[in-house]
Design a protein around this motif. Structure first.
Motif, PDB file in Angstrom:
ATOM      1  N   GLY A   1       0.656  -1.105   0.072  1.00 21.86           N
ATOM      2  CA  GLY A   1      -0.175   0.013   0.220  1.00 21.86           C
ATOM      3  C   GLY A   1       1.435   1.325   0.022  1.00 21.86           C
ATOM      4  N   TRP A   2       1.927   1.962   0.424  1.00 22.29           N
ATOM      5  CA  TRP A   2       2.424   2.785   0.627  1.00 22.29           C
ATOM      6  C   TRP A   2       3.166   2.688  -0.933  1.00 22.29           C
ATOM      7  N   ASP A   3       3.879   1.269  -1.344  1.00 14.53           N
ATOM      8  CA  ASP A   3       5.300   1.553  -2.703  1.00 14.53           C
ATOM      9  C   ASP A   3       4.043   2.313  -3.139  1.00 14.53           C
ATOM     10  N   LYS A   4       2.545   1.617  -3.490  1.00 17.98           N
ATOM     11  CA  LYS A   4       0.952   2.060  -4.750  1.00 17.98           C
ATOM     12  C   LYS A   4       0.957   4.241  -4.194  1.00 17.98           C
ATOM     13  N   GLN A   5       1.044   4.234  -2.835  1.00 12.40           N
ATOM     14  CA  GLN A   5       1.317   5.694  -2.496  1.00 12.40           C
ATOM     15  C   GLN A   5       1.931   6.475  -3.135  1.00 12.40           C
ATOM     16  N   ALA A   6       3.694   5.901  -2.735  1.00 11.55           N
ATOM     17  CA  ALA A   6       4.063   6.416  -2.835  1.00 11.55           C
ATOM     18  C   ALA A   6       4.577   6.784  -4.345  1.00 11.55           C
ATOM     19  N   ARG A   7       4.213   6.247  -4.971  1.00 12.04           N
ATOM     20  CA  ARG A   7       4.417   5.620  -6.652  1.00 12.04           C
ATOM     21  C   ARG A   7       3.344   6.853  -7.136  1.00 12.04           C
ATOM     22  N   TYR A   8       2.105   6.735  -6.426  1.00 13.50           N
ATOM     23  CA  TYR A   8       0.676   8.619  -6.835  1.00 13.50           C
ATOM     24  C   TYR A   8       1.594   9.326  -6.610  1.00 13.50           C
ATOM     25  N   LEU A   9       2.535   9.543  -5.327  1.00 13.69           N
ATOM     26  CA  LEU A   9       2.212  10.986  -5.144  1.00 13.69           C
ATOM     27  C   LEU A   9       3.818  11.547  -5.811  1.00 13.69           C
ATOM     28  N   GLY A  10       4.334  10.017  -6.062  1.00 13.57           N
ATOM     29  CA  GLY A  10       5.258  10.667  -6.892  1.00 13.57           C
ATOM     30  C   GLY A  10       4.805  11.104  -8.246  1.00 13.57           C
ATOM     31  N   GLN A  11       3.984  10.687  -9.575  1.00 14.45           N
ATOM     32  CA  GLN A  11       3.637  11.261 -10.022  1.00 14.45           C
ATOM     33  C   GLN A  11       3.001  12.201 -10.321  1.00 14.45           C
ATOM     34  N   LEU A  12       2.273  12.725  -8.956  1.00 13.01           N
ATOM     35  CA  LEU A  12       1.681  13.911  -8.928  1.00 13.01           C
ATOM     36  C   LEU A  12       2.899  15.028  -8.720  1.00 13.01           C
ATOM     37  N   LEU A  13       4.141  14.899  -7.591  1.00 15.75           N
ATOM     38  CA  LEU A  13       5.124  15.708  -7.548  1.00 15.75           C
ATOM     39  C   LEU A  13       5.389  15.931  -9.377  1.00 15.75           C
ATOM     40  N   SER A  14       5.478  14.713  -9.887  1.00 17.80           N
ATOM     41  CA  SER A  14       6.677  14.926 -11.516  1.00 17.80           C
ATOM     42  C   SER A  14       5.785  15.495 -12.318  1.00 17.80           C
ATOM     43  N   ALA A  15       4.516  16.043 -11.966  1.00 15.73           N
ATOM     44  CA  ALA A  15       3.911  16.555 -12.923  1.00 15.73           C
ATOM     45  C   ALA A  15       3.367  17.983 -12.026  1.00 15.73           C
ATOM     46  N   MET A  16       4.354  18.561 -11.561  1.00 19.07           N
ATOM     47  CA  MET A  16       3.775  19.818 -10.946  1.00 19.07           C
ATOM     48  C   MET A  16       5.910  20.430 -11.303  1.00 19.07           C
ATOM     49  N   ARG A  17       4.872  21.922 -11.121  1.00 15.52           N
ATOM     50  CA  ARG A  17       6.397  22.604 -11.831  1.00 15.52           C
ATOM     51  C   ARG A  17       7.284  23.055 -10.022  1.00 15.52           C
ATOM     52  N   LEU A  18       8.355  21.935  -9.956  1.00 11.80           N
ATOM     53  CA  LEU A  18       9.078  22.309  -8.982  1.00 11.80           C
ATOM     54  C   LEU A  18      10.898  21.715  -8.748  1.00 11.80           C
ATOM     55  N   PRO A  19      11.010  22.880  -9.795  1.00 12.11           N
ATOM     56  CA  PRO A  19      11.901  22.899 -10.124  1.00 12.11           C
ATOM     57  C   PRO A  19      13.708  22.067  -9.504  1.00 12.11           C
ATOM     58  N   ARG A  20      13.185  22.452  -8.071  1.00 12.26           N
ATOM     59  CA  ARG A  20      14.164  22.389  -7.218  1.00 12.26           C
ATOM     60  C   ARG A  20      14.352  21.037  -6.921  1.00 12.26           C
ATOM     61  N   LEU A  21      12.892  19.899  -6.533  1.00 12.09           N
ATOM     62  CA  LEU A  21      12.842  18.660  -6.808  1.00 12.09           C
ATOM     63  C   LEU A  21      13.533  17.462  -7.767  1.00 12.09           C
ATOM     64  N   VAL A  22      14.802  17.100  -7.694  1.00  7.78           N
ATOM     65  CA  VAL A  22      15.337  16.388  -8.816  1.00  7.78           C
ATOM     66  C   VAL A  22      14.718  15.052  -9.160  1.00  7.78           C
ATOM     67  N   ASP A  23      15.162  14.652  -8.006  1.00 10.25           N
ATOM     68  CA  ASP A  23      14.229  12.902  -7.763  1.00 10.25           C
ATOM     69  C   ASP A  23      12.536  13.140  -7.208  1.00 10.25           C
ATOM     70  N   PRO A  24      11.914  12.976  -7.610  1.00  7.73           N
ATOM     71  CA  PRO A  24      10.102  12.895  -7.314  1.00  7.73           C
ATOM     72  C   PRO A  24       9.814  11.853  -6.934  1.00  7.73           C
ATOM     73  N   PRO A  25       9.922  10.501  -6.843  1.00  2.46           N
ATOM     74  CA  PRO A  25       9.926   9.311  -6.734  1.00  2.46           C
ATOM     75  C   PRO A  25      10.641   9.134  -5.411  1.00  2.46           C
ATOM     76  N   ARG A  26      11.999   9.837  -5.153  1.00  2.16           N
ATOM     77  CA  ARG A  26      13.041   9.738  -4.232  1.00  2.16           C
ATOM     78  C   ARG A  26      11.919  11.207  -2.950  1.00  2.16           C
ATOM     79  N   GLY A  27      11.350  12.607  -3.771  1.00  2.00           N
ATOM     80  CA  GLY A  27      10.708  13.282  -2.622  1.00  2.00           C
ATOM     81  C   GLY A  27       9.514  12.469  -2.491  1.00  2.00           C
ATOM     82  N   ALA A  28       8.855  11.596  -2.884  1.00  2.00           N
ATOM     83  CA  ALA A  28       7.515  10.737  -2.522  1.00  2.00           C
ATOM     84  C   ALA A  28       7.585  10.468  -1.559  1.00  2.00           C
TER      85      ALA A  28
END
Lengths: 181, 181
Positions: B119-146
């Motif tokens: 469940g957490w893995d699925k949540q992290a992937r979902y959060l990572g996809q959302l972060l990737s789709a946002m303009r966050l220039p200082r977030l280099v690695d969205p999966p890690r950020g998730a």
């Protein structure tokens, strides 16, 4: 009353704490189990600290006392890194689960819950002081940043408990420091 | 076997989940206690799901199924904010402790532990996809950020459990987004 004891309470608590931290399995523990590590009989342990609940309170109090009130070293980043490693590293998923179980037992009773709040509050203040002393131009509010760091470190322990891409606590710190630099 | 049931399993699980989430006290619960909320007898509940452990697994499986596999709305930031509020908000310290207790029960058995990881893995992937789709220039690695975001949200629940300057989960999100923007 004033006659010194052969082993003082601090030393006993330190031995018990280390014995508990090095457990490899999760689950509840008994005074019978930890007494040998403290070099004392179960009856002696009860005489010294009272019930298991009293012993847990004594361990929590000692944990709070050991949180520094203010930065001690010259280099705040080095001090922060060393503290985070020492306090939030779990050698295995089992160790992480055991730490979480202890924590949860603490949440359940008002007295332990209040000790936990006091300890985390002290940790957050210490972390905030260290963050303030570092060059982190994008960290506007160090006390707020310290709570975020503390939250992320606790959450990372959880993640260790389910073995989901486990990472050392210094990774959590690095990631936040990169964002704040 | 194919005759439809009056109330399907999904609906029952949904009712039970809501009944458990709205509990104001921490501590263990029984099938007897949740059955009325599901509009079914304890015996009926056992017939449908088996033991309490089986019911917990069914609830965990449903929780995993409900984590989106990919972003659904047009505005990722809005979607992220809504998801974080809905998933990580605890109305009280008691509710936070209850959530943590459920979680810890899950950590203890291999099957539940593995469901939690999934469940957490699925949540992290979902959060990572959302972060990737946002303009966050200082977030280099969205999966890690998730993973950092997930950790911080879990830790914030803990902090809610001891009432240490409790803050809503969207505060955690805001603070990370400020640092990544």
């Amino acid at each position: 009353m004033t006659r010194p004891r052969t082993v003082n309470d601090e030393d006993l608590l330190d031995r018990i704490d280390r014995a508990l931290s090095s457990r490899r399995t999760s689950g509840t523990w008994t005074l019978q189990e930890v007494a040998p590590a403290a070099g004392i009989s179960p009856a002696g342990l009860i005489k010294r600290f009272g019930s298991k609940a009293d012993l847990l309170h004594a361990l929590a109090r000692r944990w709070i006392d050991l949180v520094p009130s203010s930065p001690t070293e010259q280099e705040p980043e080095e001090e922060l890194r060393a503290y985070v490693s020492a306090e939030f590293e779990a050698p295995s998923a089992g160790a992480a689960i055991f730490a979480l179980e202890e924590l949860l037992a603490d949440l359940r009773t008002p007295e332990s819950n209040s000790l936990l709040r006091e300890g985390w509050d002290k940790q957050a203040r210490y972390l905030g002081q260290l963050l303030s002393a570092m060059r982190l131009p994008r960290l506007v509010d160090p006390p707020r940043g310290a709570l975020l760091l503390l939250d992320a470190l606790h959450g990372s322990l959880y993640r260790r408990g389910v073995d989901l891409r486990p990472s050392p606590p210094t990774d959590t710190l690095d990631q936040l420091m990169e964002a704040w630099t």
